[in-house]
Design an enzyme around this catalytic site. Sequence first.
Site, short mmCIF file in Angstrom:
data_model
loop_
_atom_site.label_atom_id
_atom_site.label_comp_id
_atom_site.label_asym_id
_atom_site.label_seq_id
_atom_site.Cartn_x
_atom_site.Cartn_y
_atom_site.Cartn_z
N LYS A 114 0.64 -1.21 0.04
CA LYS A 114 -0.07 0.03 -0.05
C LYS A 114 0.96 1.25 -0.01
CE LYS A 114 -3.78 -2.54 2.48
NZ LYS A 114 -4.57 -2.65 1.45
N CYS A 131 -13.66 -5.21 3.33
CA CYS A 131 -12.72 -6.04 4.68
C CYS A 131 -13.17 -5.06 5.80
CB CYS A 131 -11.77 -6.26 4.03
SG CYS A 131 -11.31 -7.30 2.69
#
Length: 406
Positions: A226, A364
Site C-alpha cells: 500500500k 473488508c
Amino acid sequence: MSFDILHIRHDFPILDVTVHDKQLIYFDNAATTHKPRQVVDRIVAYYKKENCNIHRGVHYLSTMATGAYENARKTVKDFINAEHPHEVIFTKGATEAINLVAQTFGRKNIHQGDEIILSEMEHHSNLVPWQMLAEQKGAVLKVIPVDEQGELEVQHLKSMITHRTKLVALAHVSNVLGTINPVHRVITLAHEQGIPVLLDGAQAVPHLEVDVKELNCDFYAFSAHKLYGPMGVGVLYGKEKYLEEMPPYQGGGEMVDQVTFQKTTYNKLPYKFEAGTPNVSGVLGFEAALKYILDLDLKKIHAYERELLDYTTLELLKMDAVKIFGNAENKTAVISYNIGKIHPYDAGTIYDKLGIAVRTGHHCAQPLIDRFGVPGMIRASLGLYNTIEEIDRFIEATRQVRRMLA
C-alpha cells in the site's frame, strides 16, 4: 501542482495500460498501490546479481544479500523513527503483523474475562485475529462506536477501560472512510491505565508522516504494497520491552539460538520472530519504494493528495444522488459513497467498462458497512500519481452510471 506529476507518472508503467480500449484510471490505491520502475528494477537486480539466502553463509553472495537486507531494516527504522532497528520485524504484511501480536503478546497476557478494545471501523485484519484470540482465551471484545460523520466517538473510551482491559487495537486511518483517528488521545488514555496500544497503520503510512516515538504507540503494523512497494512484505514495529517478553510466533530456521532434542533456545530480536527464509527481494523492493517517496518529499505528496481529495469531494457533492460516507474533518484521500439506490457492484461494473478501477463491496470492514445500513459502498482512493484530469473523467463516468442505472 507542487511536483512534476507527468514525470512521476512515467515512473509507473502500468498506468499506460488500456482497459476496454480506454486509458486506465486507477482509483483503487487503498487496496494496493502500483509500483514505480525503481522498485521493479531493484527486485530484478537482486535476482540477477545478489540472489542468496541471508544470515546463513560466509560466502560473498550471502554476505552481500545479508548486508542489503539489514540495511533495509535500518531504512524502515528511520522511516517510522523507531528507536532501534531490532524493533522492526519483517512480516508478510500488516495482517500477519497483527496476528503475530495476537498470538504472542495476546496468548501470554490475555486471559479469561480480560478485555480487548477495538473500534467499529476496523478492517477485518484488526478484528478477526482478536476474535480468534478471545474465543481461545474466553476474553471479551469491546467496540468504540463511530458517529454519522465517520468519526470515532473516543469520548466513550475512558468509561470502557476497566482493570480487565489488556490492549487497545485501533486503525490509525480507516480504509473505508479515510478518517484519521485521534490516536494520540487514545494512546494517552490507555497509557494512563498502563494499557498498551496497537495501531493498524496500513492506510496511514501512504498518506501521513508516521513517527512511532512521537505517537508513543506500543505496536504499529503496516504493509509495503500500500506504500508503492511489493506484495508479500509488511512490518511490525514493537517497543523493545514488549518484543523481548513475547514468545516466538513460529518455529523453524533463523529464529533459534541452540537446538537439541531436549530443549531449544531462541535467537535475539528481531530474528526470533522471523522464522524461515524471508522475502529478501520483497524487502529490498520495499526499501526502494521508501527511498522513492522520500525523494519526492512526503509533505509535497500529502499536500497534493489533499488537493485531489478536496476537488473530488466537491465535484461528487454537486450530484444530488451521491451520498458520501465519512465526512471527518481530518481524513486522507479515500472517498466511499453510493449513487442513489444503485447497487455498488452494478456501478463498479460500469466504471470498469469506462476504464476506471474503483473498489466496491464491504472493503473488508463489514461491521462498519452494516453500521451505515447499506449493502456496500463504492470507494475511490487516490494516490500520488493520480491527476485532476482523471478525476474529471471519473466524475463524468459517475454521471453516466447514474443515467444508465438509476
